[in-house]
Design a protein around this motif. Sequence first.
Motif, mmCIF file in Angstrom:
data_model
loop_
_atom_site.group_PDB
_atom_site.id
_atom_site.type_symbol
_atom_site.label_atom_id
_atom_site.label_comp_id
_atom_site.label_asym_id
_atom_site.label_seq_id
_atom_site.Cartn_x
_atom_site.Cartn_y
_atom_site.Cartn_z
ATOM 1 N N GLY B 198 0.835 -1.177 0.000
ATOM 2 C CA GLY B 198 0.000 0.000 0.000
ATOM 3 C C GLY B 198 0.871 1.229 0.000
ATOM 4 O O GLY B 198 2.036 1.164 -0.363
ATOM 5 N N VAL B 199 0.305 2.331 0.427
ATOM 6 C CA VAL B 199 1.016 3.586 0.255
ATOM 7 C C VAL B 199 1.708 4.017 1.541
ATOM 8 O O VAL B 199 1.493 5.091 2.059
ATOM 9 C CB VAL B 199 0.061 4.670 -0.262
ATOM 10 N N MET B 200 2.548 3.141 2.044
ATOM 11 C CA MET B 200 3.341 3.470 3.229
ATOM 12 C C MET B 200 4.618 4.159 2.774
ATOM 13 O O MET B 200 5.132 3.889 1.710
ATOM 14 C CB MET B 200 3.679 2.164 3.942
ATOM 15 N N HIS B 201 5.114 5.045 3.594
ATOM 16 C CA HIS B 201 6.342 5.749 3.263
ATOM 17 C C HIS B 201 7.314 5.601 4.425
ATOM 18 O O HIS B 201 7.072 6.119 5.509
ATOM 19 C CB HIS B 201 6.021 7.233 3.014
ATOM 20 N N PHE B 202 8.367 4.820 4.206
ATOM 21 C CA PHE B 202 9.417 4.682 5.217
ATOM 22 C C PHE B 202 10.612 5.502 4.776
ATOM 23 O O PHE B 202 11.211 5.203 3.743
ATOM 24 C CB PHE B 202 9.858 3.226 5.355
ATOM 25 N N ARG B 203 10.973 6.524 5.536
ATOM 26 C CA ARG B 203 12.259 7.176 5.284
ATOM 27 C C ARG B 203 13.297 6.412 6.092
ATOM 28 O O ARG B 203 13.240 6.369 7.314
ATOM 29 C CB ARG B 203 12.212 8.647 5.684
ATOM 30 N N THR B 204 14.197 5.777 5.381
ATOM 31 C CA THR B 204 15.090 4.819 6.009
ATOM 32 C C THR B 204 16.518 5.326 5.929
ATOM 33 O O THR B 204 16.993 5.638 4.842
ATOM 34 C CB THR B 204 15.003 3.482 5.255
ATOM 35 N N SER B 205 17.183 5.413 7.054
ATOM 36 C CA SER B 205 18.601 5.771 6.986
ATOM 37 C C SER B 205 19.409 4.482 7.050
ATOM 38 O O SER B 205 19.125 3.585 7.845
ATOM 39 C CB SER B 205 18.974 6.742 8.098
ATOM 40 N N LEU B 206 20.407 4.417 6.178
ATOM 41 C CA LEU B 206 21.131 3.163 5.979
ATOM 42 C C LEU B 206 22.606 3.316 6.307
ATOM 43 O O LEU B 206 23.196 4.376 6.096
ATOM 44 C CB LEU B 206 21.023 2.718 4.515
ATOM 45 N N ASP B 207 23.162 2.233 6.815
ATOM 46 C CA ASP B 207 24.606 2.136 6.961
ATOM 47 C C ASP B 207 25.012 0.961 6.089
ATOM 48 O O ASP B 207 24.917 -0.184 6.509
ATOM 49 C CB ASP B 207 24.958 1.899 8.433
ATOM 50 N N GLY B 208 25.399 1.230 4.864
ATOM 51 C CA GLY B 208 25.611 0.142 3.920
ATOM 52 C C GLY B 208 24.281 -0.506 3.617
ATOM 53 O O GLY B 208 23.382 0.116 3.082
ATOM 54 N N GLU B 209 24.173 -1.762 4.014
ATOM 55 C CA GLU B 209 22.929 -2.490 3.776
ATOM 56 C C GLU B 209 22.065 -2.571 5.026
ATOM 57 O O GLU B 209 20.997 -3.139 5.013
ATOM 58 C CB GLU B 209 23.297 -3.923 3.362
ATOM 59 N N ILE B 210 22.584 -2.034 6.118
ATOM 60 C CA ILE B 210 21.908 -2.202 7.406
ATOM 61 C C ILE B 210 20.995 -1.010 7.679
ATOM 62 O O ILE B 210 21.386 0.146 7.488
ATOM 63 C CB ILE B 210 22.957 -2.304 8.546
ATOM 64 N N VAL B 211 19.800 -1.313 8.134
ATOM 65 C CA VAL B 211 18.846 -0.258 8.471
ATOM 66 C C VAL B 211 19.241 0.352 9.816
ATOM 67 O O VAL B 211 19.356 -0.348 10.824
ATOM 68 C CB VAL B 211 17.420 -0.839 8.552
ATOM 69 N N LYS B 212 19.470 1.679 9.801
ATOM 70 C CA LYS B 212 19.831 2.341 11.064
ATOM 71 C C LYS B 212 18.604 2.913 11.762
ATOM 72 O O LYS B 212 18.446 2.806 12.961
ATOM 73 C CB LYS B 212 20.809 3.492 10.786
ATOM 74 N N LYS B 213 17.779 3.574 10.971
ATOM 75 C CA LYS B 213 16.602 4.205 11.580
ATOM 76 C C LYS B 213 15.507 4.313 10.532
ATOM 77 O O LYS B 213 15.795 4.529 9.363
ATOM 78 C CB LYS B 213 16.980 5.599 12.090
ATOM 79 N N ILE B 214 14.272 4.168 10.970
ATOM 80 C CA ILE B 214 13.150 4.335 10.053
ATOM 81 C C ILE B 214 12.229 5.411 10.600
ATOM 82 O O ILE B 214 11.913 5.425 11.795
ATOM 83 C CB ILE B 214 12.365 3.015 9.877
ATOM 84 N N ASP B 215 11.859 6.324 9.721
ATOM 85 C CA ASP B 215 10.890 7.347 10.083
ATOM 86 C C ASP B 215 9.620 7.047 9.298
ATOM 87 O O ASP B 215 9.634 7.018 8.076
ATOM 88 C CB ASP B 215 11.473 8.716 9.722
ATOM 89 N N VAL B 216 8.546 6.794 10.025
ATOM 90 C CA VAL B 216 7.304 6.379 9.372
ATOM 91 C C VAL B 216 6.509 7.607 8.955
ATOM 92 O O VAL B 216 6.193 8.462 9.773
ATOM 93 C CB VAL B 216 6.452 5.506 10.323
ATOM 94 N N HIS B 217 6.229 7.724 7.658
ATOM 95 C CA HIS B 217 5.328 8.766 7.177
ATOM 96 C C HIS B 217 4.067 8.076 6.693
ATOM 97 O O HIS B 217 4.137 7.126 5.932
ATOM 98 C CB HIS B 217 5.944 9.527 6.005
ATOM 99 N N SER B 218 2.940 8.575 7.102
ATOM 100 C CA SER B 218 1.712 7.966 6.634
ATOM 101 C C SER B 218 0.728 9.067 6.265
ATOM 102 O O SER B 218 1.062 10.239 6.345
ATOM 103 C CB SER B 218 1.161 7.042 7.727
ATOM 104 N N GLY B 219 -0.449 8.678 5.872
ATOM 105 C CA GLY B 219 -1.461 9.673 5.533
ATOM 106 C C GLY B 219 -1.642 9.846 4.045
ATOM 107 O O GLY B 219 -2.346 10.751 3.610
ATOM 108 N N TYR B 220 -1.024 8.987 3.261
ATOM 109 C CA TYR B 220 -1.200 9.091 1.819
ATOM 110 C C TYR B 220 -2.558 8.555 1.389
ATOM 111 O O TYR B 220 -2.881 8.576 0.212
ATOM 112 C CB TYR B 220 -0.058 8.373 1.091
ATOM 113 N N ILE B 221 -3.299 8.011 2.316
ATOM 114 C CA ILE B 221 -4.676 7.632 2.017
ATOM 115 C C ILE B 221 -5.573 8.002 3.207
ATOM 116 O O ILE B 221 -6.512 7.321 3.545
ATOM 117 C CB ILE B 221 -4.761 6.149 1.570
ATOM 118 N N HIS B 222 -5.242 9.130 3.839
ATOM 119 C CA HIS B 222 -6.076 9.608 4.955
ATOM 120 C C HIS B 222 -7.327 10.248 4.386
ATOM 121 O O HIS B 222 -7.281 11.325 3.820
ATOM 122 C CB HIS B 222 -5.303 10.610 5.805
#
Lengths: 221, 543
Positions: B198-222
């Motif tokens: 669906g229309v989820m938006h994860f802003r993901t900060s990466l260290d190489g291939e490893i996920v460091k932090k995820i910022d969840v953005h939602s509301g694209y179908i609010h």
Amino acid sequence: MEERSIGMEVNDIKIKAFPAEEFKDNDTLQRYIDELKEAGGSVIVGKLDQLIDWGRANSLWPIAFATSCCGIEFMAAASAHYDLSRFGMEVTRNSPRQADVMVVAGTIVNKMAPLLRRVYDQMAEPKYVVAMGACSISGGPFLNSYNVVQGVDRILPVDVYIPGCPPRPESLFYGLLQLQRKVKVERFFGNKRIKRYYRPETLINPKTGETIDPQIDFDNK
Amino acid sequence: MLEITQIIQQIAPDAQIETKQRLTITVRPDQLHPVIEALYRNETLRFDYLISLTGMDWGDRLGAIYQLSASVDLTQEVIVITSTADRDNPLLYSVTDLYGTAHLNEREIYALFGIRFINNPDMRRFLLNDQWKGFPFRKDYVHDPKLNPETVISSEIIDIAPRIMEKEGGELAEENVAVFGEEDYIVNIGPQHPSTHGVMHFRTSLDGEIVKKIDVHSGYIHRGIEKLCENMTYPQMLHLTDRLDYLSANINRHALCMCIEKGAEIEVPERAQYIRTIMDELQRISSHLLAWATHCNDLGATTAFIYGMREREHILDIFDKTCGGRLIINQNVVGGVMFDIYSDFQKDVKAFIPYMRKKLKEYDDFFSHNAIALGRMVRIGLLSREDAISYGVTGPAGRASGWSCDVRRYKPYALYDQVEFKEIVRTEGDSYARYLNRLDEIEESLHIIEQLIDNIPSGEVCAKVKPIIRIPAGQFFQSVETGKGEFGVFIESSGDKNPYRVKFRSPSLAAVSVIPLISKGAFLSDLIGITGSMDFVIPDIDR
């Protein structure tokens, strides 16, 4: 070489899976053809054009811009029971740059509108848009909401509308076959685009507060 | 409950305590945090599960309703209500330090009601854009397309979070903090991405291939469904619940019907109860099948996707024959069901049960023990029991972390107190446990249907209900177990034909709020598998 624009009728557009008589509404398409005839004049269509036309109409690769319930019905249409690949459309692309037709399946809200437009702009010409379901046609059950775009034709030009909430896979097929016919008609008139619906009445640039000129042709920007 | 009353009176002597259906405590805003903390740390029965957090606008006052429950015994519930008269700059204290799920809920309340929460570490708007003017869920909000226009020009995402923190002396300080570090490499996953379901938006900060932090953005179908409900009569609201979590459409609608029936005191005929329960279980199977299919697809097994959709069509055919709908069947109405079952219904369902069992065996043979599948699920996306409770992750995902949280068991509705079924609980807490839980729950659903299908009594399928239903003033809550977890409907009525406020408790919101936690340190490719195993539906999050 043969000259075929004169006397072109709806019945001349052959879709293998579905005879022309079985389409419920042939008058609308006939009106388009008449309009195009008036504007187009005589056009020479060669064998190569016919081949291209045949190939394009039978391999429309969709990108599913699926936001809600209609997306699930699109998935059902693409899987084994209904089998979208019968019409050459099973290659659902995840990248807009490889797709020919965008199926807007689901509600589009204000936050999503710029992204929808961007995905559309990223598609290569010739490109088509199918509005699937009540929400993308008009806002559907969420018409009165503060956040819902009342029809995707306010944002981008639409070729085919498929009503339903959500439409059954059969309806989706019917709409996509209509699109195939529109694609086939196009060739006869020297690539002139057939009529599409677009009513960008209230587009406003949030940075300047000005209304965006509805006449801007985003396609050739 | 007497003991809880005493504890509350010690902390907040002027709190109003009412024992209606549930214990309801009304406190001043400054007493809110101590009261909830006392309930949270109460030794005999810890109220460590925040079912839902509802923003409210009572005209002169803005406030919030906290629905608390105990993770060991879901039948225990306490309601805490607080409100403030300051409409220009309403402030309440955050409970994010106690409940993980409060974080996104408080951000949602800020976007919709404009209430800011002190000590919440990140007070950006959830669901709506930062540029949105006004607070749409307030009663005095008038939508003006000139202020909040439709546009095709994107606005930039600014990763700076405002917040209000309380310093040691009790002073409030407004701060801005950066969400990501300056050196962080950020990848946008979504909103138009086929693997985010669906229309989820994860802003993901990466260290190489490893996920460091995820910022969840939602509301694209609010879509503002809760606000739309406020201008509708009760029977009109029904079709909107179907479009929340469309994979459990019938079960959502069941919850709303039961909530209205509870308020208006309508008795549902027994035949309708049977039909509702069987339909719910069929819907659950179809939901789990789709979850299984897409999860396998995320892990690279396209064949499994086709298989899952194939079996699902058998259920949709039964729905189709019953009421003409496939995905959204519009069957439940207030007082019963709209359509009676067709003559061959029992035959079709009984033919489906052995067929599905055979297919479950097939799934087990060809995917559940596949080396690649195991490598991408076992000990990946670990969610501990404490975190599952704190973030309110219910359903198959919560039960995979060892939390027994089946609403059908603790708060039985319809016929669930008359049938026998096992609650599937695993303790591993990884993607694989969640995967197996769904397959096992399909088996349990088949078992429930088997017990009911031959005993459907004859009689009416719908009670006589007036076209305009009025619910007496008060607050009503009803929760059900959908394919995703605990789905709840909260209605505050003022005795009118429209509800005053409707809130849906979304199991998917809880599932997505825990994603940053469980995918931290995982590979980027596993993030997709983890989101698949959590099985969330975005319109249910955004509402």
